[in-house]
Design a protein around this motif. Structure first.
Motif, PDB file in Angstrom:
ATOM      1  N   ALA A  46      18.110  52.222  12.000  1.00  0.00           N
ATOM      2  CA  ALA A  46      17.377  52.901  13.079  1.00  0.00           C
ATOM      3  C   ALA A  46      17.358  52.043  14.335  1.00  0.00           C
ATOM      4  N   GLY A  47      17.137  50.740  14.170  1.00  0.00           N
ATOM      5  CA  GLY A  47      17.103  49.843  15.322  1.00  0.00           C
ATOM      6  C   GLY A  47      18.442  49.747  16.018  1.00  0.00           C
ATOM      7  N   ALA A  48      19.516  49.885  15.249  1.00  0.00           N
ATOM      8  CA  ALA A  48      20.863  49.789  15.827  1.00  0.00           C
ATOM      9  C   ALA A  48      21.127  50.911  16.821  1.00  0.00           C
ATOM     10  N   PHE A  49      20.376  51.995  16.713  1.00  0.00           N
ATOM     11  CA  PHE A  49      20.626  53.137  17.606  1.00  0.00           C
ATOM     12  C   PHE A  49      19.491  53.357  18.613  1.00  0.00           C
ATOM     13  N   THR A  50      18.680  52.295  18.832  1.00  0.00           N
ATOM     14  CA  THR A  50      17.691  52.347  19.924  1.00  0.00           C
ATOM     15  C   THR A  50      18.299  51.865  21.229  1.00  0.00           C
ATOM     16  N   MET A  51      19.489  51.255  21.155  1.00  0.00           N
ATOM     17  CA  MET A  51      20.136  50.697  22.347  1.00  0.00           C
ATOM     18  C   MET A  51      21.141  51.699  22.908  1.00  0.00           C
ATOM     19  N   GLU A  52      21.181  51.836  24.221  1.00  0.00           N
ATOM     20  CA  GLU A  52      22.011  52.864  24.851  1.00  0.00           C
ATOM     21  C   GLU A  52      23.390  52.368  25.243  1.00  0.00           C
ATOM     22  N   LYS A  53      23.464  51.139  25.760  1.00  0.00           N
ATOM     23  CA  LYS A  53      24.724  50.645  26.308  1.00  0.00           C
ATOM     24  C   LYS A  53      25.184  49.394  25.565  1.00  0.00           C
TER      25      LYS A  53
END
Length: 450
Positions: free
Chosen positions: A361-368
């Motif tokens: 889940a944390g891996a996909f909190t970042m956008e760029k």
């Protein structure tokens, strides 16, 4: 012990051809049989262009193939024994044809070639016997009587598997002739770059159908390949030729936390999730309810415990220290000690099952690419993650190593097909006659029997 010893002897008569014979698809197990029939070793089962195949000759292949298939199946099974008997007689006929072709084509082994094969066979035989002696507990301190007793048992065990020293050497010589004949028949078989590309494209398409939209299958195959590699079962590794879309590379700094704090948090989280499932299912919750606030408070306690370290990391990031350097300074994940892994990151998909759910889940909190996450509490500690790259989807690279690996596989397959076709042609052209005893072994569809 018998199978272990036999497995060290490489020249199993008929084993190569047996892989293409009917016994490869073993029948389902049925009742075991203990029936024994008195057999005449000189009884003729078939003739091949006038040359007799005796029961003794047939038994050479039958016992060897029983040993070979005994590694994988229950060879006390009556229907499996029947299938192996049929295959053994077919192989005996094929070997006689090959012996005749060796003479016809002027390819018979020279005396020097025979001597070399026998010398290697002797080495293998001696090693098998020595392994057996060691298995029996024989050491340099063993008495002559102990050695003699163990030797009798080892040789008896090998003989029960169809091996004597002389028969083994003879089978190796025969196998060498088979290989020499095959080398001559397939000498003009080649694999072009176009063949390799076509095979690669086919493998990619098959894996695309298998993996796209099925991340669980893709990651399960990855996991199994890692396990096979770790335990040395490299023959079982299945190459993956396609990468599903949606993966990103993520590196991280893992901070260890107090075990008591982690246990409190994970227990509260597990109880909370279980109780929520009960409530959604309309079931009564008999224990005291755990609230989301309690779970979040336990999570915050974990973050607070490492906050000074988090602050140091944030300050160093602000001062221009690279994330890679900070992984090496603060991170405790052994997998991040490798420079290549840090550079590429772990491949993570939204639907990944390989990773801790909080990490995914944390891996996909970042956008760029380049973004760094807020601290994430997972089951292994606190993660600070960086979005390193987008993992290219689609076909893997057809590099030189992969190209040559596919070429070798294709060449082996084409050579075997070519040689099998030659054997089939020889069988069709030969005068093969089965006696009544041979027909008891072969299917009734054989139409050139006496």
């Amino acid at each position: 012990m018998a199978l272990a010893l036999a497995a060290t002897l490489m020249c199993l008569p008929g084993a190569s051809l047996a892989e293409n014979a009917a016994a490869t698809d073993a029948p389902a197990a049925i009742e075991e049989t203990t029936t024994t029939v008195a057999e005449d070793p000189n009884e003729v089962l078939a003739t091949v262009n006038g040359v007799e195949i005796t029961r003794a000759r047939f038994n050479t292949f039958y016992q060897s193939m029983l040993s070979y298939y005994g590694q994988y199946y229950d060879t006390t099974n009556e229907s499996l024994q029947a299938a192996i008997r049929q295959s053994a007689l077919e192989v005996a006929v094929q070997y006689e044809l090959m012996n005749q072709k060796l003479v016809e084509l002027g390819l018979s082994l020279t005396d020097e070639e025979i001597a070399a094969v026998e010398a290697e066979a002797q080495t293998n035989w001696d090693a098998a016997v020595q392994n057996g002696m060691e298995y029996m507990g024989i050491t340099d301190d063993s008495t002559d009587e102990e050695r003699a007793s163990a030797m009798v048992e080892v040789l008896s065990s090998l003989e029960a598997e169809g091996f004597t020293e002389e028969s083994y050497k003879a089978s190796c010589v025969e196998e060498a002739g088979y290989n020499k004949l095959m080398d001559d028949i397939v000498k003009d078989v080649t694999v072009s770059d176009e063949d390799v590309q076509a095979e690669f494209d086919s493998l990619v398409e098959a894996d695309k159908e298998k993996y796209e939209g099925h991340v669980d299958q893709y990651e399960n195959d990855q996991y199994m390949n890692r396990m096979y590699a770790a335990y040395g079962y490299t023959d079982y590794i299945t190459p993956q030729y396609y990468v599903p879309s949606g993966y990103r590379g993520v590196s991280h700094i893992l901070l260890d936390v107090d075990d008591t704090l982690m246990e409190t948090y994970t227990n509260l989280l597990a109880t909370y999730e279980e109780q929520q499932d009960q409530i959604e299912a309309g079931e009564e919750v008999t224990e005291e309810l755990v609230t989301l606030e309690q779970v979040e408070a336990a999570k915050q306690a974990i973050i607070d415990s490492v906050q000074p370290t988090i602050d140091e990391i944030n300050q160093k990031l602000a001062d221009g220290v690279s994330f890679d350097e900070l992984i090496q300074e603060y991170g405790t994940d052994p997998g991040m000690q490798d420079a290549a892994t840090r550079a590429e990151g772990y491949s993570v998909h939204m639907d990944s099952t390989n990773w801790d759910a909080a990490f995914t889940a944390g891996a996909f909190t970042m956008e760029k690419i380049g973004d760094i996450s807020e601290p994430v509490v997972g089951s292994y500690g606190v993660h600070i993650l960086q979005y390193v790259r987008d993992v290219p989807s689609g076909a893997v690279e057809l590099d030189t190593d992969l190209k040559e690996s596919l070429r070798a596989e294709l060449l082996s397959s084409k050579q075997q097909e070519t040689f099998n076709a030659a054997i089939t042609k020889w069988m069709d052209e030969a005068n093969i006659v089965y006696t009544d005893a041979g027909l008891d072994i072969m299917p009734t569809t054989v139409d050139n029997a006496e």
